[in-house]
Design an enzyme around this catalytic site. Structure first.
Site, mmCIF file in Angstrom:
data_model
loop_
_atom_site.group_PDB
_atom_site.id
_atom_site.type_symbol
_atom_site.label_atom_id
_atom_site.label_comp_id
_atom_site.label_asym_id
_atom_site.label_seq_id
_atom_site.Cartn_x
_atom_site.Cartn_y
_atom_site.Cartn_z
ATOM 1 N N ASP A 269 0.834 -1.195 0.000
ATOM 2 C CA ASP A 269 0.000 0.000 0.000
ATOM 3 C C ASP A 269 0.873 1.251 0.000
ATOM 4 O O ASP A 269 1.448 1.623 1.020
ATOM 5 C CB ASP A 269 -0.910 0.001 1.229
ATOM 6 C CG ASP A 269 -1.813 1.235 1.270
ATOM 7 O OD1 ASP A 269 -2.023 1.852 0.199
ATOM 8 O OD2 ASP A 269 -2.317 1.559 2.362
ATOM 9 N N LYS A 276 1.765 7.904 1.168
ATOM 10 C CA LYS A 276 2.172 7.873 2.579
ATOM 11 C C LYS A 276 3.513 8.590 2.712
ATOM 12 O O LYS A 276 4.526 8.109 2.225
ATOM 13 C CB LYS A 276 2.294 6.432 3.060
ATOM 14 C CG LYS A 276 0.985 5.662 3.097
ATOM 15 C CD LYS A 276 1.221 4.231 3.552
ATOM 16 C CE LYS A 276 -0.049 3.417 3.491
ATOM 17 N NZ LYS A 276 -1.018 3.774 4.529
ATOM 18 N N ASP A 287 -0.109 -5.104 4.825
ATOM 19 C CA ASP A 287 -1.483 -4.694 4.576
ATOM 20 C C ASP A 287 -2.315 -5.818 3.967
ATOM 21 O O ASP A 287 -3.505 -5.638 3.723
ATOM 22 C CB ASP A 287 -1.519 -3.450 3.679
ATOM 23 C CG ASP A 287 -2.665 -2.522 4.019
ATOM 24 O OD1 ASP A 287 -3.272 -2.687 5.095
ATOM 25 O OD2 ASP A 287 -2.974 -1.627 3.209
ATOM 26 N N ARG A 350 -11.228 -0.428 2.530
ATOM 27 C CA ARG A 350 -12.688 -0.517 2.597
ATOM 28 C C ARG A 350 -13.305 -0.578 1.201
ATOM 29 O O ARG A 350 -14.409 -1.110 1.036
ATOM 30 C CB ARG A 350 -13.240 0.658 3.399
ATOM 31 C CG ARG A 350 -13.038 2.032 2.775
ATOM 32 C CD ARG A 350 -13.110 3.162 3.777
ATOM 33 N NE ARG A 350 -11.961 3.157 4.675
ATOM 34 C CZ ARG A 350 -11.807 4.003 5.688
ATOM 35 N NH1 ARG A 350 -12.730 4.923 5.934
ATOM 36 N NH2 ARG A 350 -10.744 3.938 6.464
#
Length: 493
Positions: A269, A276, A287, A350
């Protein structure tokens, strides 16, 4: 797995092993097995405790050599702490302390007598099963990407552990769960240039080939596009590693409705366009630990031959960045038909889960559980010890999982998904926004998923804290395979 396990019913003083493990309490008292050993060596153990050479403080270990009257050349005495406070947690700590003390060195085989110690509120089967899981976890070694000549490849130390007891079923179940935990840890620890979506699919297919009653189906990008998985595919757009939806089915309960586990499998990720930049990106190979844990739980259930029907769905995607990456303010259409406004591309888990959870409902689950390293907010709230447990309308299922976690010492804590939080996900341009703002980030992530599980007996497990240790020497923990495996065991008890 790290260790070979067996059961032993011979007196500890007669065991033909390299080392016998026994326990002492802080007040100097020995366990029942320790008293037998002490009698065999003419009171030598008690004398060493009395003069302070051996301590019963929790965390202390003492390796003693060539005690008279004892067949094994070594006796390891493990501190059990205060007798009045000794319970399941202290027992498991002592087992782990013993295994770590013998993990390296000259001891190849050992007998663990601690299983005969009375465990408050637990039975002998639990003591054997959890000792296997704990000892194997403590002796885990990662070697997959070490050089051929690495000293770490040279295995000296404990490789065979006998447990005092006679419950073959408990032993077999402990071994099966330990295999699932080790499988999960190995997947999590592999680097992202190895463990990508295609690799996860290959591992699932190999698992199905190796076990009767298991089927594996892998949906590629074209199949997901045809179904309309717009949320999952949006996350995948920026990566050269193409996504997979992996479906494992285990049928061992006739026509019963299956339990369905869904795992977040972001194999790396970057954060996407919301890159990030505040540290921690080097740990983003973890992740995919939600996917790893449902695969490990599936393996454990199959190895135990549990009389259940089980479906494991893994959404395997890499969240990378290029000119085709999805963007903040994009509006995407999920498999459910609900539209989603992207507020942050680093809230990608999500998005892949909402499509996987919608897909899961075609199996008419008896219970639907998703597992995900979903939010840093959950780590802030609960730290590393507890998995976040959330549900909208299925508190009974949440309680089952919390109880299973307590039994397996793989604990969780329930957070609320009250309707009061839902307005934080309102969007002017879509049915739902994919982030909820600064406050209650773990809860609003659960609220988002609840929008896609209406009418289901569903629980969300946020393992962002519990799935891995911190720092460059930290590793995947294999959680919550223990909780989920115990929950499945409880369903057939």
């Amino acid at each position: 797995m790290s260790l070979e396990f067996s059961l032993n019913q011979t007196p500890p003083a007669d065991a033909a092993v390299d080392c016998v493990v026994t326990g002492a309490f802080a007040d100097g008292r020995l366990t029942a097995a320790g008293q037998q050993l002490d009698a065999a060596c003419g009171g030598r153990l008690a004398a060493l405790i009395a003069r302070g050479d051996v301590e019963g403080k929790a965390g202390k270990t003492a390796l003693l050599h060539d005690l008279p009257g004892i067949a094994a050349p070594r006796v390891l005495v493990v501190g059990l702490g205060e007798a009045g406070k000794f319970g399941p947690a202290q027992y498991l700590k002592a087992v782990g302390d013993a295994a770590r003390a013998l993990k390296t060195g000259p001891v190849g085989s050992a007998l663990l007598t601690l299983t005969e110690q009375a465990i408050k509120e637990r039975d002998a089967a639990w003591a054997i099963r959890q000792a296997v899981i704990t000892a194997d976890h403590a002796c885990y070694r990662y070697t997959a990407t070490l050089g051929a000549d690495s000293p770490k490849r040279k295995h000296t130390g404990l490789n065979r552990l006998a447990l005092a007891g006679s419950d073959d079923t408990a032993l077999a179940r402990g071994i099966a769960i330990a295999k699932g935990v080790a499988f999960t840890r190995e997947l999590g620890n592999l680097p992202p240039n190895v463990c990508n979506p295609a690799y996860l699919a290959e591992q699932a297919q190999a698992l199905a080939t190796a076990h009767a009653g298991v089927e594996c189906e892998v949906l590629d990008e074209q199949a997901m596009q045809a179904l309309g998985m717009g949320a999952l595919l949006a996350v995948a757009r920026g990566s050269a590693q193409r996504p997979r939806l992996i479906v494992l089915k285990y049928t061992n309960a006739g026509d019963a409705r299956p339990y369905v586990l869904v795992g977040k499998g972001i194999t790396f990720d970057t954060g996407g366009v919301n890159l990030k930049v505040q540290g921690g990106i080097e740990e983003m190979k973890y992740d995919m630990c939600g996917a790893g844990s449902v695969l490990g739980t599936f393996l454990a259930a199959v190895e135990m031959q549990l009389p259940v029907n089980l479906v494991c769905i893994t959404a395997a995607v890499e969240n990378a960045i290029d000119g085709n990456s999805y963007r903040p303010s994009d509006v995407i259409t999920s498999l459910s038909g609900k539209t989603i406004e992207v507020g942050n591309t680093d809230a990608e888990g999500r998005l892949i889960l909402c499509d996987a959870l919608t897909y899961a409902q075609r199996f008419q689950p008896a219970a639907l559980i998703d597992v995900a390293t979903l939010t840093g907010a959950c780590v802030i709230a609960l730290g590393k010890p507890a998995t976040g447990v959330m549900t909208k309308d299925s508190d009974d299922l949440a309680r089952e999982l919390l109880d299973a976690g307590t039994t397996a010492h793989d604990r969780g804590w329930q957070l609320p998904l009250w309707d009061d939080y839902q307005p934080l996900l309102d969007s002017a341009f879509a049915d739902v926004y994919n982030i909820g703002g600064r406050w209650a980030g773990a809860i609003t992530a659960g609220c988002f998923l609840s929008r896609f599980t209406e009418g289901q007996r569903w629980v969300h497990l946020d393992i962002a804290g519990s799935a891995s240790e911190d720092g460059k020497m930290g590793m995947a923990t294999g959680r919550p395979v223990g909780m989920l495996s115990q929950w499945l065991l409880d369903r057939v008890a």
